[in-house]
Design an enzyme around this catalytic site. Structure first.
Site, short mmCIF file in Angstrom:
data_model
loop_
_atom_site.label_atom_id
_atom_site.label_comp_id
_atom_site.label_asym_id
_atom_site.label_seq_id
_atom_site.Cartn_x
_atom_site.Cartn_y
_atom_site.Cartn_z
CG HIS A 181 -2.10 -0.87 1.11
ND1 HIS A 181 -2.00 -2.21 0.84
CD2 HIS A 181 -3.44 -0.62 1.21
CE1 HIS A 181 -3.21 -2.75 0.79
NE2 HIS A 181 -4.11 -1.80 1.01
CG HIS A 222 2.09 -3.86 6.54
ND1 HIS A 222 2.95 -4.77 5.96
CD2 HIS A 222 1.13 -3.62 5.63
CE1 HIS A 222 2.53 -5.05 4.74
NE2 HIS A 222 1.42 -4.38 4.52
CG ASP A 226 6.09 -4.68 7.57
OD1 ASP A 226 7.23 -5.16 7.67
OD2 ASP A 226 5.07 -5.25 7.99
#
Length: 285
Positions: A181, A222, A226
């Protein structure tokens, strides 16, 4: 009043047709790059699906972001997805604005060639990273006790090749470092920051991607690492890849001649039509 509306609609339709012709010519030259970028999107999805088969749930790792940010809860996971979807759709719509507006700075085909190159480079590094080490997913459906945390062995090759979109994207596990994302959001925001024209929208876009960073961690989708790795990796990749790519022609330059035909007169006419520079102010929007 109806005459004015009809006249404006006619000019808009003329602009769409003119722009479509120019973009089709560009696509005929650049289709290999577009196709290659789209194919790599499938490869990335296939790789993320594959790592889910080897994901093993375990205790959630210690994370500073989990200590500092309150947990939103499973029922509020849609908040980060809403921010991401808004960024995604807004950018896609912006890349097609040359079809509808007189003032334009980009070519749709060329900007997507650039964006897909950035995505492929970042996703290639991401695939290497999450296959190197599989971390126990912090997301709710990836934790111990969840039936979605692991996938049963596939019954056929076709089952592996079919990524099961969008369920496979929403309920994947194991593809953690680094956040996909964030890859899309940062590339889109950086691209608009360079080629967009509205300073207020640029500011809002950067604030949105910062907010998304916190929301991803608060939603436990996450680990903090990350998101942090995505911030510096994506920015560095875009910086270096951008230097290797030819710069996009600036459509706001009156001296620009489109590289679409061997006939220089035709090129000039295309440019005039595209920017509504017919010489008659009554034809401008």
């Amino acid at each position: 009043m109806s005459f004015y509306i009809g006249r404006e609609a006619s000019k808009l339709w003329k602009r769409i047709c003119t722009e479509s012709g120019i973009e089709i010519n560009l696509l005929s030259e650049k289709w290999k790059y577009i196709l290659g970028g789209l194919i790599f999107q499938y490869i990335h999805g296939f790789a993320a699906r594959g790592v889910h088969y080897i994901h093993r749930p375990g205790p959630t790792l210690q994370d500073v972001g989990f200590f500092l940010l309150p947990e939103l809860g499973q029922d509020k996971g849609y908040i980060s997805e809403t921010v991401f979807t808004t960024l995604f759709l807004s950018f896609v719509l912006w890349t097609f604005h040359p079809f509808f507006f007189k003032i334009k700075k980009i070519y749709t085909v060329l900007i997507w060639c650039r964006v897909l190159a950035f995505l492929a480079a970042c996703q290639f590094l991401r695939i290497i990273t999450f296959y190197s080490t599989q971390l126990p997913g912090p997301n709710y459906h990836c934790r111990e006790g969840s039936k979605l945390a692991t996938l049963p062995p596939p019954n056929s090759v076709l089952e592996v090749l079919l990524i099961n979109f969008p369920r496979g994207m929403l309920y994947g596990c194991g593809d953690l470092i680094f956040s996909s994302h964030m890859i899309f959001s940062l590339i889109f925001v950086r691209t608009y920051h360079k080629y967009g024209t509205q300073r207020f929208i640029k500011l809002c876009a950067w604030l949105a991607v910062i907010a998304q960073s916190f929301l991803i961690v608060a939603s436990r989708k996450h680990y903090t690492v990350d998101v942090v790795v995505a911030w510096y990796t994506v920015n560095l990749v875009v910086f270096f890849v951008d230097k290797q790519l030819p710069e996009l022609p600036d459509r706001t330059s009156a001296a620009l001649i489109l590289p679409l035909s061997k006939d220089s007169k035709a090129k000039e006419e295309n440019h005039k039509l595209l920017n509504a520079n017919s010489g008659d102010p009554a034809e401008w929007i």
